[in-house]
Design a protein around this motif. Structure first.
Motif, PDB file in Angstrom:
ATOM      1  N   UNK A  49      15.123  16.944  -0.901  1.00  0.00           N
ATOM      2  CA  UNK A  49      15.779  18.022  -0.170  1.00  0.00           C
ATOM      3  C   UNK A  49      16.160  19.204  -1.042  1.00  0.00           C
ATOM      4  N   UNK A  50      16.503  18.968  -2.304  1.00  0.00           N
ATOM      5  CA  UNK A  50      16.980  20.059  -3.137  1.00  0.00           C
ATOM      6  C   UNK A  50      15.846  20.874  -3.755  1.00  0.00           C
ATOM      7  N   UNK A  51      14.605  20.547  -3.429  1.00  0.00           N
ATOM      8  CA  UNK A  51      13.471  21.267  -4.007  1.00  0.00           C
ATOM      9  C   UNK A  51      12.415  21.516  -2.938  1.00  0.00           C
ATOM     10  N   UNK A  52      11.741  22.640  -2.977  1.00  0.00           N
ATOM     11  CA  UNK A  52      10.700  22.936  -1.989  1.00  0.00           C
ATOM     12  C   UNK A  52       9.349  22.338  -2.357  1.00  0.00           C
ATOM     13  N   UNK A  53       9.328  21.161  -2.980  1.00  0.00           N
ATOM     14  CA  UNK A  53       8.075  20.577  -3.438  1.00  0.00           C
ATOM     15  C   UNK A  53       7.082  20.331  -2.310  1.00  0.00           C
ATOM     16  N   UNK A  54       7.582  20.040  -1.106  1.00  0.00           N
ATOM     17  CA  UNK A  54       6.673  19.805   0.006  1.00  0.00           C
ATOM     18  C   UNK A  54       5.814  21.021   0.293  1.00  0.00           C
ATOM     19  N   UNK A  55       6.363  22.201   0.058  1.00  0.00           N
ATOM     20  CA  UNK A  55       5.609  23.425   0.296  1.00  0.00           C
ATOM     21  C   UNK A  55       4.702  23.780  -0.871  1.00  0.00           C
ATOM     22  N   UNK A  56       5.013  23.286  -2.065  1.00  0.00           N
ATOM     23  CA  UNK A  56       4.259  23.637  -3.256  1.00  0.00           C
ATOM     24  C   UNK A  56       2.987  22.824  -3.421  1.00  0.00           C
ATOM     25  N   UNK A 105      11.549  10.083  -3.554  1.00  0.00           N
ATOM     26  CA  UNK A 105      11.252  11.468  -3.195  1.00  0.00           C
ATOM     27  C   UNK A 105       9.962  11.606  -2.397  1.00  0.00           C
ATOM     28  N   UNK A 106       9.177  10.540  -2.319  1.00  0.00           N
ATOM     29  CA  UNK A 106       7.862  10.587  -1.680  1.00  0.00           C
ATOM     30  C   UNK A 106       7.925   9.892  -0.331  1.00  0.00           C
ATOM     31  N   UNK A 119       0.810  -1.217   0.000  1.00  0.00           N
ATOM     32  CA  UNK A 119       0.000   0.000   0.000  1.00  0.00           C
ATOM     33  C   UNK A 119       0.839   1.261   0.000  1.00  0.00           C
ATOM     34  N   UNK A 120       1.891   1.278   0.800  1.00  0.00           N
ATOM     35  CA  UNK A 120       2.788   2.440   0.839  1.00  0.00           C
ATOM     36  C   UNK A 120       3.466   2.615  -0.522  1.00  0.00           C
ATOM     37  N   UNK A 121       3.923   1.517  -1.116  1.00  0.00           N
ATOM     38  CA  UNK A 121       4.529   1.604  -2.446  1.00  0.00           C
ATOM     39  C   UNK A 121       3.538   2.187  -3.456  1.00  0.00           C
ATOM     40  N   UNK A 122       2.288   1.730  -3.391  1.00  0.00           N
ATOM     41  CA  UNK A 122       1.271   2.221  -4.325  1.00  0.00           C
ATOM     42  C   UNK A 122       1.046   3.726  -4.165  1.00  0.00           C
ATOM     43  N   UNK A 123       1.067   4.230  -2.923  1.00  0.00           N
ATOM     44  CA  UNK A 123       0.928   5.676  -2.712  1.00  0.00           C
ATOM     45  C   UNK A 123       2.096   6.408  -3.368  1.00  0.00           C
ATOM     46  N   UNK A 124       3.306   5.909  -3.153  1.00  0.00           N
ATOM     47  CA  UNK A 124       4.487   6.542  -3.747  1.00  0.00           C
ATOM     48  C   UNK A 124       4.351   6.607  -5.272  1.00  0.00           C
ATOM     49  N   UNK A 125       4.002   5.497  -5.884  1.00  0.00           N
ATOM     50  CA  UNK A 125       3.834   5.454  -7.343  1.00  0.00           C
ATOM     51  C   UNK A 125       2.701   6.369  -7.802  1.00  0.00           C
ATOM     52  N   UNK A 146      -4.978   8.535  13.597  1.00  0.00           N
ATOM     53  CA  UNK A 146      -6.095   7.617  13.342  1.00  0.00           C
ATOM     54  C   UNK A 146      -5.782   6.602  12.251  1.00  0.00           C
ATOM     55  N   UNK A 147      -4.550   6.628  11.731  1.00  0.00           N
ATOM     56  CA  UNK A 147      -4.137   5.650  10.740  1.00  0.00           C
ATOM     57  C   UNK A 147      -4.373   6.037   9.295  1.00  0.00           C
ATOM     58  N   UNK A 148      -4.897   7.219   9.047  1.00  0.00           N
ATOM     59  CA  UNK A 148      -5.131   7.654   7.664  1.00  0.00           C
ATOM     60  C   UNK A 148      -3.806   7.994   6.979  1.00  0.00           C
ATOM     61  N   UNK A 149      -3.669   7.548   5.740  1.00  0.00           N
ATOM     62  CA  UNK A 149      -2.417   7.847   5.037  1.00  0.00           C
ATOM     63  C   UNK A 149      -2.349   9.307   4.593  1.00  0.00           C
ATOM     64  N   UNK A 150      -1.167   9.851   4.671  1.00  0.00           N
ATOM     65  CA  UNK A 150      -0.858  11.175   4.135  1.00  0.00           C
ATOM     66  C   UNK A 150       0.486  11.040   3.437  1.00  0.00           C
ATOM     67  N   UNK A 151       0.868  12.042   2.702  1.00  0.00           N
ATOM     68  CA  UNK A 151       2.144  11.956   2.002  1.00  0.00           C
ATOM     69  C   UNK A 151       2.693  13.342   1.764  1.00  0.00           C
ATOM     70  N   UNK A 152       3.996  13.381   1.551  1.00  0.00           N
ATOM     71  CA  UNK A 152       4.665  14.617   1.182  1.00  0.00           C
ATOM     72  C   UNK A 152       5.862  14.275   0.312  1.00  0.00           C
ATOM     73  N   UNK A 153       6.272  15.258  -0.458  1.00  0.00           N
ATOM     74  CA  UNK A 153       7.483  15.100  -1.256  1.00  0.00           C
ATOM     75  C   UNK A 153       8.627  15.588  -0.390  1.00  0.00           C
ATOM     76  N   UNK A 154       9.615  14.736  -0.195  1.00  0.00           N
ATOM     77  CA  UNK A 154      10.688  15.056   0.742  1.00  0.00           C
ATOM     78  C   UNK A 154      12.019  15.302   0.058  1.00  0.00           C
TER      79      UNK A 154
END
Length: 127
Positions: free
Chosen positions: A85-92, A67-68, A45-51, A75-83
């Motif tokens: 380091x060389x880009x501010x994608x997490x903020x975008x 990068x993900x 499931x985690x791999x599928x979120x990344x893809x 409560x166990x709900x999935x969330x994600x962010x782009x991590x």
């Protein structure tokens, strides 16, 4: 208003993740998956979120699954962010993600969103 930048989906056989020893999962992801009753289903499931996130951002950004970062709320709900380091994608970008499993398959869908002032390619606008 929020703009939908892209939508991604991925589906994987859980069996592929029975003895996973991959560098694409970070420490937090490994700890979460190993704490679950069926770790291989969680890894899938985690791999599928990344893809799905890589696919959702494909119209505007090129990413690797490394990068993900997939997180879970209290409560166990999935969330994600782009991590990346060389880009501010997490903020975008922000993401809405959902994971589901059957006995054999894991699937995830991701919606990538950006503030209305985004000037790139858009699929639709949500108001």
């Amino acid at each position: 208003m929020v703009d939908i930048v892209g939508v991604g989906i991925d589906c994987e056989y859980i069996e592929r993740f029975r003895n996973v020893r991959s560098r694409v999962f970070n420490k937090v992801e490994v700890e979460h998956c190993e704490s679950r009753p069926h770790p291989s289903a969680s890894y899938a499931g985690v791999w599928c979120v990344k893809e799905a996130i890589v696919k959702a951002l494909a119209p505007v950004r090129s990413l690797s699954v490394r990068d993900v970062e997939v997180l879970h709320t209290a409560k166990g709900r999935p969330t994600a962010r782009v991590s990346r380091l060389e880009s501010p994608l997490s903020d975008e970008y922000s993401f809405k993600v959902s994971i589901s499993h059957s006995n054999d398959l894991a699937v995830a869908v991701a919606v990538a969103m950006k503030d209305a002032d985004y000037d790139g390619t858009l699929l639709t606008q949500v108001g």
